[in-house]
Design an enzyme around this catalytic site. Structure first.
Site, PDB file in Angstrom:
ATOM      1  N   VAL A 201      44.930  87.083  57.645  1.00  0.00           N
ATOM      2  CA  VAL A 201      44.558  88.486  57.367  1.00  0.00           C
ATOM      3  C   VAL A 201      45.831  89.324  57.453  1.00  0.00           C
ATOM      4  CG1 VAL A 201      43.143  90.455  58.103  1.00  0.00           C
ATOM      5  CG2 VAL A 201      42.330  88.129  58.557  1.00  0.00           C
ATOM      6  N   HIS A 202      46.175  90.005  56.387  1.00  0.00           N
ATOM      7  CA  HIS A 202      47.371  90.861  56.504  1.00  0.00           C
ATOM      8  C   HIS A 202      47.396  92.058  55.550  1.00  0.00           C
ATOM      9  CE1 HIS A 202      48.653  88.931  52.823  1.00  0.00           C
ATOM     10  NE2 HIS A 202      49.671  89.751  52.739  1.00  0.00           N
ATOM     11  N   ARG A 203      46.457  92.117  54.580  1.00  0.00           N
ATOM     12  CA  ARG A 203      46.514  93.190  53.577  1.00  0.00           C
ATOM     13  C   ARG A 203      46.307  94.558  54.201  1.00  0.00           C
ATOM     14  NH1 ARG A 203      48.069  92.250  48.164  1.00  0.00           N
ATOM     15  NH2 ARG A 203      48.247  90.014  48.254  1.00  0.00           N
TER      16      ARG A 203
END
Ligand code: UDP
Length: 355
Positions: A201-203
């Site tokens: 998860v990084h957006r």
């Protein structure tokens, strides 16, 4: 012929590595690499150069940890200086980051030819910084190297056939990369359950929205009760979780891993849950189903063929999708991203044109 390659973020190191490896077979081509510094930690940058055996960048601009405007502006100025000094025939940019738009804009204003690898992709979500970067970069590129048929179609719909540009469907350089590097896959240095789900998860759309971030991590905690979730954590997400004081208890959180460890994890996982553009495709390359934590994707063909399902950050949708995707039988024999020769096609195209 001199090519100036602009890279700065994790996925770009992987994409550019696939092309640099091929350029080495062409003694008549010199590649100069500029690392903007967008990603700079050891495990977000150096590890890729070491693992993929790519030469150190010729220039490191060391520009990071700034707002979009400040970062892109400083990159623009610094890249302009490098282009003036090096006078390349071609400036090659990858994907959709601030380094991509800064590189293409600096080059175009100096009347250099711009080659965009991963051209034509659209999520149609103009709130995503990546969408803005890719649309603007495409518009000022001379060579538009598209990974998919859909990407070519997108450009046609926007009138690109009327522009003086070269559009080529070459396939995906990330497929080239994984086909070559998978024989070097390395076990990570942490213990792994026999069966697990791999998540990332990084957006910004997920990390910058507390509600979405909480929903996603709460879902991962519930999923972990039945099947362990292994999540190499992006520094931005780590920072945001700290800010909102969310401490995952069951999800197995690790530092970001190198590309060779990532391939190992992809090979062993039952399922991928991610908001990463690259990982959606890599799941498919490694014949694994994928759940995408976004409301839309630019890799639409994966959804159309049922390899990927979109859940956004909706907890119930995520939980239902896990059940559904783990039990789905999928036929991965269809080839959506070329024949692992995208880099060769790119270089051959550039060579054909006389400068
Ligand atoms: N990746 C990696 N280690 C990690 C997480 C991702 O090597 O801990 C790789 C992943 O396999 C993919 C690329 O980094 O090739 C994707 O980068 P990211 O998700 O940061 O960006 P995006 O593809 O969304 O632009």
């Amino acid at each position: 012929m001199k090519i100036l390659t602009i890279i700065g973020a994790r996925p770009q190191f992987i994409k550019a590595a696939a092309v640099s490896r091929i350029i080495e077979n062409y003694p008549e081509i010199t590649e100069i690499t500029v690392h903007t510094g967008q990603h700079f930690d050891k495990n977000m940058s150096d590890v890729f150069f070491e693992q993929m055996n790519i030469k150190k960048p010729d220039y490191n601009l060391n520009i990071h940890s700034l707002s979009h405007g400040a970062m892109t502006g400083r990159m623009l100025e610094a890249i302009e200086n490098v282009i003036i000094k090096e006078q390349p025939e071609i400036v090659m940019v990858y994907g959709d980051t601030n380094s991509t738009i800064a590189g293409s804009l600096a080059a175009k204003k100096l009347h250099k030819k711009v080659a965009h690898v991963e051209a034509g992709l659209r999520s149609f979500n103009m709130k995503m910084p990546e969408e803005i970067n890719r649309i603007l970069t495409d518009r000022i590129s001379d060579y538009l190297f598209c990974p998919t048929k859909q990407a070519v179609e997108n450009l046609k719909k926007e009138g690109y056939e009327n522009f003086n540009v070269r559009i080529e469907q070459v396939g995906d350089v990330m497929y080239d990369a994984i086909v070559y590097y998978q024989k070097f896959a390395q076990k990570p240095n942490f213990s792994l359950p026999d069966k697990f789900i791999l998540a990332t998860v990084h957006r910004a759309e997920n990390t910058d929205d507390t509600e979405r971030l909480k929903n996603i991590f709460e879902a991962l905690e519930i999923i972990s009760e039945n099947l362990p979730v292994v999540l190499p954590l992006h520094p931005r997400t780590r920072q945001k979780l700290k800010q909102i004081d969310f401490k995952p208890q069951k999800t197995i959180i690790t530092e970001p891993v190198g590309y060779l460890q990532m391939i190992y994890l992809l090979n062993k996982t039952q399922l991928v849950i991610t908001d990463s553009g690259g990982l959606q495709k890599e799941a498919y390359f490694m014949k694994k189903p994928c759940i995408t934590l976004r409301d839309e994707t630019e890799w639409v063909e994966l959804v159309e063929h049922g390899f990927n399902t979109l859940t956004g950050a909706d907890k119930n949708k995520i939980l239902n999708a896990v059940e559904q995707m783990l039990n789905k039988s999928l036929d991965f024999s269809i080839k959506l991203y070329g024949n692992a020769d995208a880099a060769v096609k790119i270089i051959e195209t550039l060579k054909q044109d006389k400068f």
